[in-house]
Design an enzyme around this catalytic site. Structure first.
Site, mmCIF file in Angstrom:
data_model
loop_
_atom_site.group_PDB
_atom_site.id
_atom_site.type_symbol
_atom_site.label_atom_id
_atom_site.label_comp_id
_atom_site.label_asym_id
_atom_site.label_seq_id
_atom_site.Cartn_x
_atom_site.Cartn_y
_atom_site.Cartn_z
ATOM 1 N N PRO A 147 -0.902 5.814 6.043
ATOM 2 C CA PRO A 147 -1.103 7.116 5.404
ATOM 3 C C PRO A 147 -0.306 8.221 6.082
ATOM 4 C CG PRO A 147 -2.873 6.714 6.931
ATOM 5 C CD PRO A 147 -1.951 5.525 7.044
ATOM 6 N N LYS A 172 5.358 0.104 4.978
ATOM 7 C CA LYS A 172 5.701 1.229 4.105
ATOM 8 C C LYS A 172 4.872 2.441 4.510
ATOM 9 C CE LYS A 172 4.181 2.906 0.305
ATOM 10 N NZ LYS A 172 4.468 4.360 0.525
ATOM 11 N N PRO A 173 5.517 3.453 5.094
ATOM 12 C CA PRO A 173 4.788 4.681 5.424
ATOM 13 C C PRO A 173 4.578 5.537 4.182
ATOM 14 C CG PRO A 173 7.091 4.919 6.034
ATOM 15 C CD PRO A 173 6.930 3.512 5.516
ATOM 16 N N ALA A 174 3.736 6.545 4.295
ATOM 17 C CA ALA A 174 3.527 7.482 3.188
ATOM 18 C C ALA A 174 4.837 8.172 2.847
ATOM 19 C CB ALA A 174 2.469 8.510 3.567
ATOM 20 N N SER A 224 -6.980 5.645 1.282
ATOM 21 C CA SER A 224 -8.190 6.041 0.580
ATOM 22 C C SER A 224 -8.919 4.829 0.022
ATOM 23 C CB SER A 224 -7.836 6.991 -0.566
ATOM 24 O OG SER A 224 -7.089 6.299 -1.562
ATOM 25 N N GLU A 245 -8.614 -0.485 5.985
ATOM 26 C CA GLU A 245 -9.297 0.585 6.710
ATOM 27 C C GLU A 245 -9.196 1.816 5.831
ATOM 28 O OE1 GLU A 245 -10.589 3.516 8.329
ATOM 29 O OE2 GLU A 245 -8.648 3.684 9.321
#
Length: 463
Positions: A147, A172-174, A224, A245
């Site tokens: 996230p 893959k980052p946000a 989320s 998580e």
């Protein structure tokens, strides 16, 4: 400036579309990031798959040395990594350098040591004429999605146990905060074989392509509850393991035997840290009726003294600011301070304290992910537990009391994966972090996390 993917040990630009990178302290675009589609995702996954056999074949000691080297490189590059983190998140620079980066290095070092401590059951003759033993093996290629609230820290929480166990990763980052993950991958490439750590940038569509790709054997997501449900559904089609998580909505149970002023100050610190963009933020204060009014006044005074931009940064994006303002505008609660945007530039929100809420109210049931505190009264331990557990999420909670008997009772009754007593928020690499219910399953940090990135094999040999 264009931030590129990092695939097979090198930066990788794509001729496709890009997305804007926005400074949340000003609201102004300062660069672009690539948006990966099927070809880029496939290239990263194939690189990880090609690197897996050799990396899985390394000894725990070899993996330990590589992670220790990565921790040292991260510390040596602290200023550059902090620049990237602050630019895309708006975090307070001193917090990134003094708190978050040291934690990241410490967690890399913990998993470096943990790589050499994976245990299995004792070998023995559990069936006459046969010897059995267990092997803990890496799972394979791991798809990881992180996230925007802690871009670097969440990347470390993901890759450290996965690599320690012998897996390779595609992370893959946000889309709003990609740079620190790319920098981490570049540092990893200095001490790890090409393809062991890969980073693909993009949006939800990119994440879906990664989850649905047939090669990864496991998907690990921090995000989320909605995102977790989508990932679980997509991963089910290829029977991938999932490690989720997800969001939190932490209750803070304050009893009538505390130092009210000191407790209020600590709670506000935990509510405003990282602008409240923390799945364990001190969001829902449940106050014993004997101290409710005094605590509410103390929380209001402490929150009113916090200055956005000085004490904490902005919300991550215009979309996040709009979401929180929408929650506040629909609420019929009494606003004691805050409740509005701070200033005209960037995405800052005033610290907000509200009371007069019912348990069914949206602001109680939904995680605000902002510097927002709701206050509800209770009269008994049983009522406090009912209110605390009366939300779908079960990540973290805290109890504030001097009564050790109450602590022993209530920590067992709270339906949350992390429970703090007379504090709220600290984490330790040795202790598991993860929740129950709508907060997902699987643990970050600790040996539990390392085990989540392994599979267990029984070997039986006939005499």
């Amino acid at each position: 400036m264009i931030v590129a993917n990092f695939i097979n040990g090198a930066p990788s630009l794509t001729a496709g579309e890009t997305s804007p990178l926005v400074d949340p302290t000003t609201g102004e675009e300062f660069g672009r990031a690539v948006v990966s589609r099927a070809a880029e995702v496939d290239a990263a996954v194939r690189a990880a798959a090609a690197a897996f056999p050799a990396w899985a074949g390394t000894t725990p000691g070899e993996r330990q040395l590589a992670l220790l080297d990565l921790a040292a490189l991260l510390e040596a590059s602290a200023e550059a990594v902090a620049d990237a983190e602050v630019r895309e998140t708006g975090k307070i620079r001193s917090v990134v350098l003094g708190d978050e980066l040291p934690q990241c290095a410490d967690q890399l070092r913990f998993f470096a040591g943990a790589a050499r401590a994976l245990g299995t059951g004792a070998a023995g003759e559990y069936l006459p004429g046969h010897t059995s033993y267990q092997r803990r093996e890496p799972v394979g290629v791991i798809a990881q999605i992180t996230p925007w609230n802690y871009p670097l820290m969440m990347a470390v929480w993901k890759i450290a146990p996965a690599l320690a166990a012998g897996n390779t990763v595609v992370l893959k980052p946000a889309e709003t905060t990609p740079s620190s993950a790319v920098l981490l991958a570049a540092l990893a490439a200095e001490v790890l074989p090409a393809g062991v750590v890969n980073v693909v940038l993009g949006d939800r569509g990119t994440g879906r392509l990664l989850v649905e790709h047939p090669v990864p054997a496991m998907v690990s997501l921090t995000g989320s509850t909605r995102a977790g449900a989508e990932v679980a559904r997509a991963a089910a089609a290829t029977v991938k393991r999932t490690h989720l998580e997800l969001g939190g909505n932490a209750p803070v149970l304050v009893f009538d035997d505390v130092d009210v002023t000191a407790t209020a100050a600590s709670v506000v610190d935990a509510a405003c840290y990282n602008a409240g963009q923390d799945c364990t933020a001190a969001t829902r204060v449940l106050a014993h009726s004997a101290v409710h009014d005094e605590l509410l006044a103390a929380l209001t005074a402490a929150a009113s003294a916090r200055v956005p931009g000085t004490d904490f940064g902005p919300l991550n994006s215009q979309a996040q600011l709009d979401r929180v303002l929408g929650l506040l505008s629909r609420s019929r609660a009494t606003v004691h301070c805050g409740g509005k945007r701070h200033g005209s530039a960037g995405f800052f929100l005033e610290p907000t304290v509200l009371s007069g809420l019912d348990q069914s109210d949206e602001l109680v049931q939904a995680e605000p992910f902002a510097p927002v505190i709701t206050v509800q009264p209770f009269d008994s331990d049983d009522e406090a537990i009912t209110l605390a557990n009366g939300v779908p999420q079960g990540l973290a909670a805290s109890i504030w009391t001097r009564d050790t008997r109450r602590v022993a009772s209530l920590t067992a009754r709270l339906d949350f994966g992390v429970v703090w007593v007379n504090t709220h928020g600290p984490v330790a690499a040795e202790m598991p972090h993860g929740g129950f219910g709508a907060s997902g399953y699987g643990k970050d940090l600790s040996m539990h996390s390392l085990e989540d990135y392994t599979r267990v094999k029984h070997v039986m040999i006939a005499h």
